[in-house]
Design a protein around this motif. Structure first.
Motif, PDB file in Angstrom:
ATOM      1  N   MET A   1       0.849  -1.194   0.000  1.00  0.00           N
ATOM      2  CA  MET A   1       0.000   0.000   0.000  1.00  0.00           C
ATOM      3  C   MET A   1       0.885   1.245   0.000  1.00  0.00           C
ATOM      4  O   MET A   1       1.707   1.441   0.880  1.00  0.00           O
ATOM      5  N   VAL A   2       0.736   2.033  -1.017  1.00  0.00           N
ATOM      6  CA  VAL A   2       1.564   3.230  -1.132  1.00  0.00           C
ATOM      7  C   VAL A   2       0.956   4.357  -0.301  1.00  0.00           C
ATOM      8  O   VAL A   2      -0.265   4.484  -0.201  1.00  0.00           O
ATOM      9  N   ASN A   3       1.819   5.167   0.289  1.00  0.00           N
ATOM     10  CA  ASN A   3       1.361   6.332   1.046  1.00  0.00           C
ATOM     11  C   ASN A   3       0.977   7.451   0.088  1.00  0.00           C
ATOM     12  O   ASN A   3       1.816   8.217  -0.362  1.00  0.00           O
ATOM     13  N   HIS A   4      -0.304   7.543  -0.225  1.00  0.00           N
ATOM     14  CA  HIS A   4      -0.757   8.547  -1.186  1.00  0.00           C
ATOM     15  C   HIS A   4      -0.733   9.954  -0.622  1.00  0.00           C
ATOM     16  O   HIS A   4      -0.855  10.922  -1.347  1.00  0.00           O
ATOM     17  N   ARG A   5      -0.574  10.046   0.694  1.00  0.00           N
ATOM     18  CA  ARG A   5      -0.504  11.370   1.299  1.00  0.00           C
ATOM     19  C   ARG A   5       0.860  12.013   1.106  1.00  0.00           C
ATOM     20  O   ARG A   5       1.031  13.199   1.357  1.00  0.00           O
ATOM     21  N   LEU A   6       1.826  11.200   0.730  1.00  0.00           N
ATOM     22  CA  LEU A   6       3.202  11.685   0.683  1.00  0.00           C
ATOM     23  C   LEU A   6       3.334  12.968  -0.139  1.00  0.00           C
ATOM     24  O   LEU A   6       3.902  13.955   0.328  1.00  0.00           O
ATOM     25  N   VAL A   7       2.800  12.958  -1.341  1.00  0.00           N
ATOM     26  CA  VAL A   7       2.956  14.136  -2.197  1.00  0.00           C
ATOM     27  C   VAL A   7       2.175  15.321  -1.624  1.00  0.00           C
ATOM     28  O   VAL A   7       2.617  16.463  -1.699  1.00  0.00           O
ATOM     29  N   LEU A   8       1.040  15.049  -1.004  1.00  0.00           N
ATOM     30  CA  LEU A   8       0.285  16.139  -0.371  1.00  0.00           C
ATOM     31  C   LEU A   8       1.112  16.760   0.750  1.00  0.00           C
ATOM     32  O   LEU A   8       1.183  17.990   0.901  1.00  0.00           O
ATOM     33  N   ASP A   9       1.753  15.889   1.535  1.00  0.00           N
ATOM     34  CA  ASP A   9       2.609  16.391   2.621  1.00  0.00           C
ATOM     35  C   ASP A   9       3.776  17.207   2.058  1.00  0.00           C
ATOM     36  O   ASP A   9       4.141  18.240   2.612  1.00  0.00           O
ATOM     37  N   LEU A  10       4.338  16.717   0.974  1.00  0.00           N
ATOM     38  CA  LEU A  10       5.459  17.442   0.354  1.00  0.00           C
ATOM     39  C   LEU A  10       5.021  18.840  -0.061  1.00  0.00           C
ATOM     40  O   LEU A  10       5.699  19.829   0.216  1.00  0.00           O
ATOM     41  N   VAL A  11       3.894  18.920  -0.744  1.00  0.00           N
ATOM     42  CA  VAL A  11       3.418  20.222  -1.227  1.00  0.00           C
ATOM     43  C   VAL A  11       3.197  21.157  -0.038  1.00  0.00           C
ATOM     44  O   VAL A  11       3.615  22.315  -0.046  1.00  0.00           O
ATOM     45  N   GLU A  12       2.579  20.630   1.011  1.00  0.00           N
ATOM     46  CA  GLU A  12       2.273  21.486   2.153  1.00  0.00           C
ATOM     47  C   GLU A  12       3.538  21.923   2.884  1.00  0.00           C
ATOM     48  O   GLU A  12       3.714  23.099   3.187  1.00  0.00           O
ATOM     49  N   ARG A  13       4.425  20.968   3.157  1.00  0.00           N
ATOM     50  CA  ARG A  13       5.617  21.296   3.956  1.00  0.00           C
ATOM     51  C   ARG A  13       6.562  22.204   3.174  1.00  0.00           C
ATOM     52  O   ARG A  13       7.081  23.174   3.701  1.00  0.00           O
ATOM     53  N   VAL A  14       6.813  21.884   1.923  1.00  0.00           N
ATOM     54  CA  VAL A  14       7.735  22.705   1.135  1.00  0.00           C
ATOM     55  C   VAL A  14       7.128  24.090   0.888  1.00  0.00           C
ATOM     56  O   VAL A  14       7.831  25.092   0.853  1.00  0.00           O
ATOM     57  N   GLY A  15       5.795  24.120   0.789  1.00  0.00           N
ATOM     58  CA  GLY A  15       5.119  25.401   0.585  1.00  0.00           C
ATOM     59  C   GLY A  15       5.330  26.377   1.734  1.00  0.00           C
ATOM     60  O   GLY A  15       5.273  27.584   1.553  1.00  0.00           O
ATOM     61  N   THR A  16       5.599  25.846   2.922  1.00  0.00           N
ATOM     62  CA  THR A  16       5.791  26.735   4.065  1.00  0.00           C
ATOM     63  C   THR A  16       7.253  27.109   4.252  1.00  0.00           C
ATOM     64  O   THR A  16       7.593  27.868   5.148  1.00  0.00           O
ATOM     65  N   ALA A  17       8.139  26.557   3.424  1.00  0.00           N
ATOM     66  CA  ALA A  17       9.576  26.846   3.576  1.00  0.00           C
ATOM     67  C   ALA A  17       9.947  28.079   2.767  1.00  0.00           C
ATOM     68  O   ALA A  17       9.319  28.392   1.759  1.00  0.00           O
ATOM     69  N   ALA A  18      10.950  28.776   3.226  1.00  0.00           N
ATOM     70  CA  ALA A  18      11.495  29.875   2.439  1.00  0.00           C
ATOM     71  C   ALA A  18      12.396  29.291   1.354  1.00  0.00           C
ATOM     72  O   ALA A  18      12.819  28.142   1.451  1.00  0.00           O
ATOM     73  N   ARG A  19      12.666  30.078   0.348  1.00  0.00           N
ATOM     74  CA  ARG A  19      13.528  29.620  -0.744  1.00  0.00           C
ATOM     75  C   ARG A  19      14.873  29.161  -0.181  1.00  0.00           C
ATOM     76  O   ARG A  19      15.442  29.816   0.671  1.00  0.00           O
ATOM     77  N   HIS A  20      15.317  28.026  -0.647  1.00  0.00           N
ATOM     78  CA  HIS A  20      16.563  27.382  -0.217  1.00  0.00           C
ATOM     79  C   HIS A  20      16.456  26.781   1.182  1.00  0.00           C
ATOM     80  O   HIS A  20      17.401  26.190   1.662  1.00  0.00           O
ATOM     81  N   GLY A  21      15.307  26.952   1.821  1.00  0.00           N
ATOM     82  CA  GLY A  21      15.115  26.311   3.111  1.00  0.00           C
ATOM     83  C   GLY A  21      14.822  24.828   2.903  1.00  0.00           C
ATOM     84  O   GLY A  21      14.407  24.415   1.823  1.00  0.00           O
ATOM     85  N   THR A  22      15.053  24.025   3.937  1.00  0.00           N
ATOM     86  CA  THR A  22      14.780  22.595   3.796  1.00  0.00           C
ATOM     87  C   THR A  22      13.709  22.170   4.790  1.00  0.00           C
ATOM     88  O   THR A  22      13.560  22.769   5.850  1.00  0.00           O
ATOM     89  N   VAL A  23      12.984  21.151   4.414  1.00  0.00           N
ATOM     90  CA  VAL A  23      11.991  20.565   5.311  1.00  0.00           C
ATOM     91  C   VAL A  23      12.173  19.058   5.285  1.00  0.00           C
ATOM     92  O   VAL A  23      12.746  18.509   4.338  1.00  0.00           O
ATOM     93  N   SER A  24      11.705  18.408   6.343  1.00  0.00           N
ATOM     94  CA  SER A  24      11.769  16.948   6.338  1.00  0.00           C
ATOM     95  C   SER A  24      10.346  16.415   6.303  1.00  0.00           C
ATOM     96  O   SER A  24       9.446  16.970   6.935  1.00  0.00           O
ATOM     97  N   VAL A  25      10.172  15.380   5.528  1.00  0.00           N
ATOM     98  CA  VAL A  25       8.849  14.794   5.348  1.00  0.00           C
ATOM     99  C   VAL A  25       8.958  13.303   5.576  1.00  0.00           C
ATOM    100  O   VAL A  25       9.834  12.638   5.011  1.00  0.00           O
ATOM    101  N   SER A  26       8.096  12.798   6.422  1.00  0.00           N
ATOM    102  CA  SER A  26       8.089  11.360   6.688  1.00  0.00           C
ATOM    103  C   SER A  26       7.540  10.621   5.471  1.00  0.00           C
ATOM    104  O   SER A  26       6.549  11.033   4.873  1.00  0.00           O
ATOM    105  N   LEU A  27       8.209   9.525   5.098  1.00  0.00           N
ATOM    106  CA  LEU A  27       7.765   8.776   3.916  1.00  0.00           C
ATOM    107  C   LEU A  27       6.490   7.983   4.204  1.00  0.00           C
ATOM    108  O   LEU A  27       5.744   7.663   3.300  1.00  0.00           O
ATOM    109  N   GLY A  28       6.271   7.661   5.456  1.00  0.00           N
ATOM    110  CA  GLY A  28       5.069   6.900   5.802  1.00  0.00           C
ATOM    111  C   GLY A  28       5.177   5.440   5.399  1.00  0.00           C
ATOM    112  O   GLY A  28       6.263   4.933   5.125  1.00  0.00           O
ATOM    113  N   ASP A  29       4.039   4.771   5.363  1.00  0.00           N
ATOM    114  CA  ASP A  29       4.028   3.333   5.081  1.00  0.00           C
ATOM    115  C   ASP A  29       4.213   3.049   3.604  1.00  0.00           C
ATOM    116  O   ASP A  29       3.787   3.826   2.760  1.00  0.00           O
ATOM    117  N   GLY A  30       4.826   1.912   3.325  1.00  0.00           N
ATOM    118  CA  GLY A  30       4.978   1.490   1.945  1.00  0.00           C
ATOM    119  C   GLY A  30       6.419   1.137   1.648  1.00  0.00           C
ATOM    120  O   GLY A  30       7.280   1.182   2.536  1.00  0.00           O
TER     121      GLY A  30
END
Ligand code: SF4
Lengths: 334, 270
Positions: A1-30
């Motif tokens: 079962m692939v974590n379909h939320r992963l890309v949603l989390d990426l969009v949300e977390r990276v969207g809150t970062a400043a340019r060149h800033g980094t964020v960490s996103v859990s890969l979840g299950d799969g």
């Protein structure tokens, strides 16, 4: 079962970062490999950068990372200068020597064949200047040959303590190409005390004599002083003295003592804090001349082809800066 | 030299600072220097435009409609992004859900984003009414996660998609920008598929009031429109702001939103 939320989390977390800033996103299950591939594909598509996947966490930078090489001033680009340790033995045993040189140190000579090949390959690799250092290069019987091989290829600087310009060594000096060679002589103070304290009694006087000889012989002489950090501020009298020896202002170089080699204290130099200067010794390619005695800063044992060694240093610098920048994002000041 | 033109924008991500500092620098040394002021929401920004605190506002489509209403139409749009002229709302469901079009939503649950988001709430209701079974025939699941920012953060749309993944809604209405940001249906096979795409409409624009005469805005506008994708100095700003080219406004692209706001009796501020 692939974590379909992963890309949603990426969009949300990276969207809150400043340019060149980094964020960490859990890969979840799969399947971690499949999830990592999804993150990589998303980054490619959206113009962001996958910095790393560690365990179950992906670190993503907003936007493309700065190219640390492009950020450097052109003369700081690794490989612009090529340092060669001609030998490690020395007539002195300065207490702060970053190469741990002394009369007892093994010679570990680079040798004329390797120096000649390096000088030739340096031209094709885009090196602009060769720098010969040691130890004390004038201990080598063939120092004039080594220098000739270098000056025939590129402008060259020869680092020396300036204390050995007598007899056959003076003859060797006289054979060197004044139009292509600069001598860099170590001198730490305007009076003997400070210099002799670290480099040995009588060494100041002989160094000053050596500077005068080199100047009289028509060589460009650069003076390099190595001072404890707190003494790098009151330098008026020292500069006056160097002026009196005929040393051009731009050739009066003061640097802070590095905590490396035999030095007991000094500013800490780590791989992260040093912009690399490609340095060759008999043992291999090192990150920087101040650490040519330290295995932790050995880049590769393969000196040739030189171009590959330079490319490897640049690659590691880029990678290390990318990780350092990402790591720095983890510890923002509150 | 005249004082700089003051442009207002809403700070919906920290990146907004970088973007506007870049734009401000682009105008530095020209005859049309500018500075910027950031607001926490569009209501506050439109107030500041109307009371003269700022000369120009970088407005969403709903903020434009609000400004037109508050000024009885005495305002003008100066420019927009090329991407603002072809904005769309995308209706998506789980892959294989077989919804098949707006009519397939009848008696099903549709997740909407923030109620002040034109693309994810106001226009989806309008499209259901005008091109579908009517909003009354659909169970609306509203997710108001970023009210005040008119959906700019995209957060409510992501939450709407999560609601679909969780099985609490059958479909979600999102902006084309969010659909692109998640890689459409290509990055996560088996997750989402689009079953209806709206006609294009206009999104953001730079808005000015008559109090700021054209002599003041025109040099600024000319320099803005000269920003060039092929110029490496301009490119990063354009990339961050999500456009290739600034273009003259397409006002007819706001007709659907004006109508939707009237029909849905959208209150004057959020
Ligand atoms: S600092 Fe220079 S002169 Fe002193 S021991 Fe080291 S190599 Fe020799």
């Amino acid at each position: 079962m692939v974590n379909h939320r992963l890309v949603l989390d990426l969009v949300e977390r990276v969207g809150t970062a400043a340019r060149h800033g980094t964020v960490s996103v859990s890969l979840g299950d799969g399947d971690p490999e499949q999830l990592s591939a999804t993150v990589a594909a998303w980054c490619t598509r959206t113009g962001n950068e996958l910095v790393a996947v560690q365990g179950n966490v992906a670190t993503v930078r907003r936007g493309r990372s700065l190219d640390p090489l492009a950020e450097l001033a052109p003369d700081l680009l690794p490989g612009t200068r090529l340092w060669m340790y001609t030998n490690f033995d020395c007539n002195l045993a300065c207490d702060y020597c970053c190469a741990r040189s002394s009369p007892q140190a093994a010679r570990r000579a680079l040798g004329i064949d390797r120096v000649r090949q390096l000088a030739t390959e340096a031209v094709d690799a885009g090196v602009a200047e060769l720098i010969l250092t040691g130890g004390e290069p004038f201990l080598l019987p063939d120092i004039d040959e080594l220098v000739a091989a270098c000056t025939a290829a590129l402008p060259t600087t020869l680092l020396t303590n300036g204390m050995l310009f007598r007899g056959r060594r003076l003859d060797a000096l006289r054979r060197m190409d004044r139009s292509r060679l600069a001598l860099q002589i170590s001198l730490d103070s305007a009076t003997p005390d400070q210099h002799d304290q670290h480099r040995g009694r009588g060494s100041w006087e002989r160094a000053v004599a050596g500077i005068r000889i080199a100047r009289d012989e028509g060589f460009r002489v650069r003076i390099a002083a190595t001072l404890p950090y707190e003494k790098t501020h009151e330098l008026g009298p020292f500069h006056d003295f160097l002026d009196s020896l005929g040393i051009a202002t731009e050739d009066q170089v003061i640097r802070a003592l590095a905590h490396r080699g035999a030095a007991e204290d000094g500013i800490e130099l780590t791989l992260e804090s040093l912009i690399p200067e490609v340095t060759i010794t008999a043992e291999g390619v090192y990150w920087h001349p101040v650490s040519a005695d330290h295995d932790d800063q050995l880049v590769t044992r393969d000196i040739f082809p030189l171009q590959e060694a330079i490319t490897e240093v640049r690659r590691r610098f880029t990678e290390q800066r990318a990780h350092a920048t990402a790591a720095a994002q983890w510890f923002p000041c509150a | 030299m005249s004082s700089p033109l003051i442009v207002g924008s809403v700070a919906y991500t920290p990146n907004v600072v970088t973007i506007w500092e870049g734009i401000r620098d682009y105008f530095k040394g020209t005859s049309a220097e500018m500075d910027f002021v950031l607001f926490s929401n569009y209501g506050r920004q439109v107030d500041a435009l109307v009371d003269g605190t700022i000369d120009v506002a970088w407005n969403t489509n709903l903020a434009w409609v609000r400004t037109v209403a508050q000024t009885d139409g005495a305002c003008r749009a100066l420019a927009m992004r090329d991407t603002d002229t072809v904005f769309q709302t995308i209706f998506v469901g789980r892959t294989g859900s077989g919804i098949g079009g707006l009519d397939g939503l009848k008696h099903r649950r549709l997740a909407l984003g923030s109620r002040d988001s034109a693309q994810a709430a106001i226009l989806p209701v309008y499209f259901l009414d005008h091109a579908g079974p009517g909003a009354d025939a659909v169970e609306l699941v509203r997710i108001d996660s970023d009210v005040g920012k008119h959906g700019d953060t995209g957060r409510s749309e992501l939450d709407a998609l999560r609601t679909v993944l969780d099985g609490h809604a059958d479909a979600a209405a999102i902006g084309i920008n969010t659909w692109e940001a998640i890689g459409r249906d290509e990055l996560m096979p088996g997750a989402f598929e689009a079953f209806w795409e709206s006609p294009t409409y206009s999104h953001c624009n730079f808005t000015a009031l008559p109090r700021v005469p054209q002599e003041r805005t025109q040099p600024w506008l000319d320099h803005l429109l000269a920003m060039d994708w092929d110029n490496p100095d301009h490119r990063p700003i354009l990339e961050m702001e999500g456009l290739r080219q600034w273009v003259p406004p397409q006002l007819d692209g706001y007709a659907s939103l004006f109508e939707a706001v009237r029909e849905q009796a959208i209150p004057p501020r959020w």
